[in-house]
Scaffold this active site. Structure first.
Site, PDB file in Angstrom:
ATOM      1  N   ARG A   8       1.067  -1.195  -0.576  1.00 31.60           N
ATOM      2  CA  ARG A   8       0.437  -0.257   0.480  1.00 31.60           C
ATOM      3  C   ARG A   8       1.104   0.935  -0.101  1.00 31.60           C
ATOM      4  O   ARG A   8       1.836   1.398   0.642  1.00 31.60           O
ATOM      5  CB  ARG A   8      -1.335  -0.266   0.836  1.00 31.60           C
ATOM      6  CG  ARG A   8      -2.061   0.743   1.136  1.00 31.60           C
ATOM      7  CD  ARG A   8      -2.509   1.046   2.276  1.00 31.60           C
ATOM      8  NE  ARG A   8      -3.323   2.971   2.638  1.00 31.60           N
ATOM      9  CZ  ARG A   8      -3.978   2.756   3.968  1.00 31.60           C
ATOM     10  NH1 ARG A   8      -3.661   2.096   5.007  1.00 31.60           N
ATOM     11  NH2 ARG A   8      -5.066   4.387   4.159  1.00 31.60           N
ATOM     12  N   HIS A   9       0.345   2.129  -0.618  1.00 30.13           N
ATOM     13  CA  HIS A   9       1.485   3.395  -0.433  1.00 30.13           C
ATOM     14  C   HIS A   9       2.049   3.620   0.670  1.00 30.13           C
ATOM     15  O   HIS A   9       0.736   3.874   1.306  1.00 30.13           O
ATOM     16  CB  HIS A   9       0.467   4.684  -1.649  1.00 30.13           C
ATOM     17  CG  HIS A   9      -0.590   4.998  -0.847  1.00 30.13           C
ATOM     18  ND1 HIS A   9      -0.559   5.618   0.142  1.00 30.13           N
ATOM     19  CD2 HIS A   9      -1.868   4.671  -1.027  1.00 30.13           C
ATOM     20  CE1 HIS A   9      -2.098   5.975   0.330  1.00 30.13           C
ATOM     21  NE2 HIS A   9      -2.841   4.881  -0.491  1.00 30.13           N
ATOM     22  N   TRP A  14      -3.432  13.740   2.636  1.00 24.39           N
ATOM     23  CA  TRP A  14      -5.032  13.864   2.859  1.00 24.39           C
ATOM     24  C   TRP A  14      -4.953  11.844   4.260  1.00 24.39           C
ATOM     25  O   TRP A  14      -6.004  12.496   5.173  1.00 24.39           O
ATOM     26  CB  TRP A  14      -5.413  13.004   1.538  1.00 24.39           C
ATOM     27  CG  TRP A  14      -6.112  14.294   1.106  1.00 24.39           C
ATOM     28  CD1 TRP A  14      -5.545  15.078   1.120  1.00 24.39           C
ATOM     29  CD2 TRP A  14      -7.407  14.963   0.371  1.00 24.39           C
ATOM     30  NE1 TRP A  14      -5.980  16.529   0.860  1.00 24.39           N
ATOM     31  CE2 TRP A  14      -7.324  16.096   0.282  1.00 24.39           C
ATOM     32  CE3 TRP A  14      -7.839  13.762  -0.054  1.00 24.39           C
ATOM     33  CZ2 TRP A  14      -7.867  17.137  -0.949  1.00 24.39           C
ATOM     34  CZ3 TRP A  14      -8.971  14.708  -0.946  1.00 24.39           C
ATOM     35  CH2 TRP A  14      -9.327  15.800  -1.824  1.00 24.39           C
ATOM     36  N   ARG A  60       0.166   9.336  -5.235  1.00 24.24           N
ATOM     37  CA  ARG A  60       1.085   8.283  -4.324  1.00 24.24           C
ATOM     38  C   ARG A  60       1.634   6.746  -4.928  1.00 24.24           C
ATOM     39  O   ARG A  60       2.547   6.249  -3.656  1.00 24.24           O
ATOM     40  CB  ARG A  60       0.090   8.628  -3.510  1.00 24.24           C
ATOM     41  CG  ARG A  60      -2.010   7.532  -3.223  1.00 24.24           C
ATOM     42  CD  ARG A  60      -2.501   8.777  -2.255  1.00 24.24           C
ATOM     43  NE  ARG A  60      -3.919   7.615  -2.480  1.00 24.24           N
ATOM     44  CZ  ARG A  60      -4.443   7.918  -3.714  1.00 24.24           C
ATOM     45  NH1 ARG A  60      -4.647   8.812  -4.047  1.00 24.24           N
ATOM     46  NH2 ARG A  60      -6.217   7.820  -2.990  1.00 24.24           N
ATOM     47  N   GLU A  87      -7.600   3.468  -5.921  1.00 22.42           N
ATOM     48  CA  GLU A  87      -8.255   3.361  -4.911  1.00 22.42           C
ATOM     49  C   GLU A  87      -9.963   2.929  -5.540  1.00 22.42           C
ATOM     50  O   GLU A  87     -10.334   3.863  -6.011  1.00 22.42           O
ATOM     51  CB  GLU A  87      -7.836   4.969  -4.054  1.00 22.42           C
ATOM     52  CG  GLU A  87      -8.471   4.571  -2.618  1.00 22.42           C
ATOM     53  CD  GLU A  87      -8.459   3.369  -1.840  1.00 22.42           C
ATOM     54  OE1 GLU A  87      -8.957   2.507  -2.180  1.00 22.42           O
ATOM     55  OE2 GLU A  87      -7.557   3.701  -0.732  1.00 22.42           O
ATOM     56  N   HIS A  89     -13.500   4.600  -4.592  1.00 26.08           N
ATOM     57  CA  HIS A  89     -14.093   6.049  -5.102  1.00 26.08           C
ATOM     58  C   HIS A  89     -15.961   6.406  -4.147  1.00 26.08           C
ATOM     59  O   HIS A  89     -15.797   5.940  -4.388  1.00 26.08           O
ATOM     60  CB  HIS A  89     -15.175   6.423  -6.602  1.00 26.08           C
ATOM     61  CG  HIS A  89     -14.465   7.960  -7.334  1.00 26.08           C
ATOM     62  ND1 HIS A  89     -15.606   8.571  -5.983  1.00 26.08           N
ATOM     63  CD2 HIS A  89     -14.571   8.320  -8.103  1.00 26.08           C
ATOM     64  CE1 HIS A  89     -15.459   9.816  -6.238  1.00 26.08           C
ATOM     65  NE2 HIS A  89     -14.705   9.442  -7.927  1.00 26.08           N
TER      66      HIS A  89
END
Length: 228
Positions: A8-9, A14, A60, A87, A89
């Site tokens: 995962r990034h 955010w 990202r 990701e 939405h």
């Protein structure tokens, strides 16, 4: 034995600000970049070296992939960017502060939007500041107005079947740098996790998850590389 690496990034801006991100394109933070580089160094130190890479169309995840590959000495491997690894939405929740949203709509409603399997958030209004319909990276793609986890899985799995699974069968060691929910889709499929249980699975940022698979791509073992 086929081997798949999921990451995962690293922490995004955010994530740090506790805002719903979804398809909106935000960068990794300094901490997120460090997480990605550390992940790549771990791959190198453990000798788990990718030969082929997949990622989404979001900065990202792409940047996390590149930083990890750089640290692993693998920037040269071929990579495939696919919108289906984006990701989930978050529709009309995009950009909103999670705590403020809970205060406005109630914790239970926000929990349903975030953690139910098949209930999407309210749709994003066309023409809003977060509308990506005119973003050039999505030319020819019907950008969703909102998605549930079920919707996300429905687009991720064809990417798995068409691209990732054939690469693994061909002997590649594949790394997928993506997002919490698109990775949940892959983990659900590979580990046979139920609709109910997958919604509670947490995938930490910047931590490589390794799948050792048999020749039919069934799970033999799944582990965090940092624990080996």
């Amino acid at each position: 034995m086929p081997r798949l690496i999921l990451i995962r990034h690293g922490q995004s801006q955010w994530n740090l600000e506790n805002r719903f991100t979804g398809w909106w394109d935000v960068d990794v933070t300094e901490k997120g970049a460090a997480e990605a580089f550390a992940a790549g160094k771990l791959l190198k130190d453990k000798g788990v070296l990718p030969t082929l890479a997949f990622t989404s169309l979001q900065t990202r995840a792409i940047k996390t992939l590149h930083l990890a590959l750089e640290a692993a000495g693998r920037l040269w491997v071929q990579e495939d960017k696919d919108w289906r690894l984006n990701e989930r939405h978050y529709g009309g929740l995009t950009g909103l502060d999670k705590a403020e949203t809970a205060a406005k709509h109630g914790d239970e409603q926000v929990k349903v939007w975030r953690r139910s399997f098949d209930v999407p958030p309210p749709p994003l209004e066309a023409g809003s500041e977060f509308d990506l319909a005119s973003d050039p990276r999505y030319d020819g793609i019907a950008v969703p107005a909102t998605e549930s986890l079920k919707d996300t899985i429905a687009r991720v799995l064809p990417c798995w079947e068409e691209k990732i699974a054939p690469a693994l069968r061909a002997g590649e060691t594949v790394i997928v740098s993506a997002h919490g929910n698109s990775l949940r889709a892959l983990v659900k499929h590979l580990s046979g996790i139920s609709d109910e249980d997958i919604t509670g699975l947490e995938i930490p940022t910047g931590q490589p998850i390794v799948y050792e698979l048999d020749n039919d791509l069934a799970q033999v073992e799944r582990y965090y590389l940092s624990e080996r």
